[in-house]
Enzyme design. Structure first.
Site, PDB file in Angstrom:
ATOM      1  N   ARG A 187       1.006  -1.262   0.075  1.00 14.76           N
ATOM      2  CA  ARG A 187      -0.106  -0.018  -0.054  1.00 14.76           C
ATOM      3  C   ARG A 187       0.976   1.200  -0.127  1.00 14.76           C
ATOM      4  O   ARG A 187       1.713   1.372   0.945  1.00 14.76           O
ATOM      5  CB  ARG A 187      -0.931  -0.018   1.354  1.00 14.76           C
ATOM      6  N   ARG A 218     -13.123  -9.002   1.602  1.00 21.89           N
ATOM      7  CA  ARG A 218     -11.763  -8.596   0.977  1.00 21.89           C
ATOM      8  C   ARG A 218     -10.962  -9.884   1.393  1.00 21.89           C
ATOM      9  O   ARG A 218     -10.162 -10.117   0.591  1.00 21.89           O
ATOM     10  CB  ARG A 218     -11.200  -7.241   2.240  1.00 21.89           C
ATOM     11  N   GLN A 275     -10.083  -3.998  -3.684  1.00 19.92           N
ATOM     12  CA  GLN A 275     -11.461  -3.460  -3.005  1.00 19.92           C
ATOM     13  C   GLN A 275     -12.482  -3.721  -4.015  1.00 19.92           C
ATOM     14  O   GLN A 275     -13.565  -4.289  -3.708  1.00 19.92           O
ATOM     15  CB  GLN A 275     -11.307  -2.168  -2.549  1.00 19.92           C
ATOM     16  N   ASP A 304     -17.179   7.006  -1.443  1.00 21.26           N
ATOM     17  CA  ASP A 304     -15.949   6.861  -0.643  1.00 21.26           C
ATOM     18  C   ASP A 304     -15.605   8.321   0.008  1.00 21.26           C
ATOM     19  O   ASP A 304     -16.321   9.399  -0.213  1.00 21.26           O
ATOM     20  CB  ASP A 304     -14.934   6.586  -1.686  1.00 21.26           C
ATOM     21  N   HIS A 331      -7.219   0.750  -6.623  1.00 20.38           N
ATOM     22  CA  HIS A 331      -7.725  -0.039  -5.330  1.00 20.38           C
ATOM     23  C   HIS A 331      -8.301  -1.250  -5.734  1.00 20.38           C
ATOM     24  O   HIS A 331      -9.381  -1.676  -5.600  1.00 20.38           O
ATOM     25  CB  HIS A 331      -8.565   0.385  -4.326  1.00 20.38           C
ATOM     26  N   CYS A 390     -16.224   1.407   0.704  1.00 17.15           N
ATOM     27  CA  CYS A 390     -15.192   0.613   1.006  1.00 17.15           C
ATOM     28  C   CYS A 390     -14.531   0.559   2.511  1.00 17.15           C
ATOM     29  O   CYS A 390     -13.889  -0.168   3.068  1.00 17.15           O
ATOM     30  CB  CYS A 390     -13.903   0.990   0.191  1.00 17.15           C
TER      31      CYS A 390
HETATM   32  N1  NVA Z   1      -9.904   6.318  -1.329  1.00 14.85           N
HETATM   33  C1  NVA Z   1      -9.608   6.205   0.016  1.00 14.85           C
HETATM   34  C2  NVA Z   1      -9.754   4.541   0.258  1.00 14.85           C
HETATM   35  C3  NVA Z   1      -9.514   3.942   1.616  1.00 14.85           C
HETATM   36  C4  NVA Z   1      -9.715   2.612   1.687  1.00 14.85           C
HETATM   37  C5  NVA Z   1      -8.304   6.336   0.232  1.00 14.85           C
HETATM   38  O1  NVA Z   1      -7.496   6.249  -0.670  1.00 14.85           O
HETATM   39  O2  NVA Z   1      -7.672   6.895   1.391  1.00 14.85           O
HETATM   40  N1   CP Z   2     -11.033  -0.311   2.485  1.00 11.55           N
HETATM   41  C1   CP Z   2      -9.939  -0.315   2.734  1.00 11.55           C
HETATM   42  O1   CP Z   2      -8.980  -0.840   1.881  1.00 11.55           O
HETATM   43  O2   CP Z   2      -9.785  -0.283   4.334  1.00 11.55           O
HETATM   44  P1   CP Z   2      -8.389   0.023   4.922  1.00 11.55           P
HETATM   45  O3   CP Z   2      -7.827   1.450   4.706  1.00 11.55           O
HETATM   46  O4   CP Z   2      -8.812  -0.199   6.550  1.00 11.55           O
HETATM   47  O5   CP Z   2      -7.244  -1.112   4.720  1.00 11.55           O
END
Ligand code: NVA
Ligand code: CP
Length: 312
Positions: A107, A294, A137, A226, A134, A266
């Site tokens: 990540r 997930r 997800q 989101d 992502h 998500c």
């Molecule tokens: N769009 C959000 C998703 C978090 C799971 C982010 O990138 O923070």
């Molecule tokens: N939806 C998602 O990726 O959650 P986290 O940021 O908690 O991993």
């Protein structure tokens, strides 16, 4: 003997529609076995390295628990707790970690960073979220939709909110799997076709843009949103709070969707910002199934990237 090429999962488009059909079926089997407390140790003695350069709850727990359930083990690294935070090049990190582990989940911020890691990795690399995409997800979301409502091909998904990593990945999935996305974002936060489709021409009708989020939800089979501010964009918080005020999924939006429409997010969610408490905690919301799934889809993905298609 030639070694098969390494298969990475950096974007949704890295797998074909046929591979998604396999993965969804496989995830369903893996979930059934998990619920029945049946062992499914297809990755005995394999190790997953997880690198987090941003925060996580679901991604961390789903990959970690999932890998143990497959009989494997995990190593968890953060930028701050590793030499990555002290400027060790990502290429050197990839060379080292991929000599000691069997598969890596990352990540991070820019997609280019995970691509550089993958280029120097001897083992498969999975995108656990970047600024641009992502895919894990969206795989879970599609699995969840199918579980509740059957095939997603021909259906309409309404995306209400930021043209972010989730939105880009929904567009890639719609193009590949034959459904339509109705996208409504505030002006200045539109999806970037280049990020979603690159130089490919998307399938005609795979997405439509709406200025009004209510119109985007009209007739939708799934309404999803989101956070207004994704990780890494916190400096824009105040400007986004103002720009996104009308992009809050509420009862009026759910009322113009199909009567059987589902709501997904998500997570993490901010009740009263991108969604009302009534919708996310209401009867059409499947966000907890979505979060749980997930783990099941990622177990299928880990297994597939390491072993290919499995029978039984
Ligand atoms: N769009 C959000 C998703 C978090 C799971 C982010 O990138 O923070
Ligand atoms: N939806 C998602 O990726 O959650 P986290 O940021 O908690 O991993």
């Amino acid at each position: 003997m030639t070694t098969p090429p390494i298969k990475h999962y950096l974007q949704f488009t890295d797998l074909s529609a046929g591979e998604y059909t396999y993965l969804i079926d496989r995830a369903a089997l893996i979930k059934r076995k998990f619920k029945a407390y049946e062992k499914h140790h297809t990755l005995n003695d394999r190790t997953l390295a997880m690198i987090f350069e941003k925060a996580s709850t679901r991604t961390r727990v789903s990959f970690e628990a999932g890998m143990y359930q497959l009989g494997g083990s995990v190593v968890h690294l953060t930028a701050q707790g590793s030499q990555l935070g002290r400027s060790e090049p990502i290429e050197d990190t990839a060379r080292v970690i991929s000599r000691m582990t069997d598969i890596v989940m990352i990540r991070t911020f820019e997609q280019a960073r995970i691509e550089r890691f993958a280029e120097f990795s001897r083992v498969p690399v999975i995108n656990g979220l970047t600024n641009e995409y992502h895919p894990c997800q969206i795989l879970a979301d599609i699995f969840t939709f199918i579980e509740h409502r059957g095939p997603i091909a021909g259906k309409t998904v309404a995306w209400v909110g930021d043209g972010n990593n989730m939105a880009n990945t929904w567009l890639q999935a719609a193009d590949l799997l034959g459904f339509t996305v109705h996208v409504s974002t505030p002006s200045g936060y539109e999806v970037d076709e280049q990020l979603a489709f690159g130089s490919r021409t998307p399938r005609a009708g795979c997405y439509r843009v709406f200025d009004d989020p209510l119109q985007a939800c009209r007739g939708a089979d799934l309404v999803t949103t989101d956070v207004w501010t994704s990780m890494g964009y916190e400096a824009e918080n105040e400007a986004r709070r103002q720009a996104f005020a009308d992009w809050c999924v509420d009862d009026a939006m759910m009322a113009v969707a199909q009567p059987q429409a589902l709501f997904m997010h998500c997570l993490p969610a901010h009740r009263g910002e991108e969604v009302t408490a009534g919708v996310i905690d209401g009867p059409q919301s499947v966000v907890w199934d979505e979060a749980e799934n997930r783990m099941h889809v990622q177990k299928a993905l880990l297994e597939y990237l390491l072993l290919g298609r499995q029978a039984g």
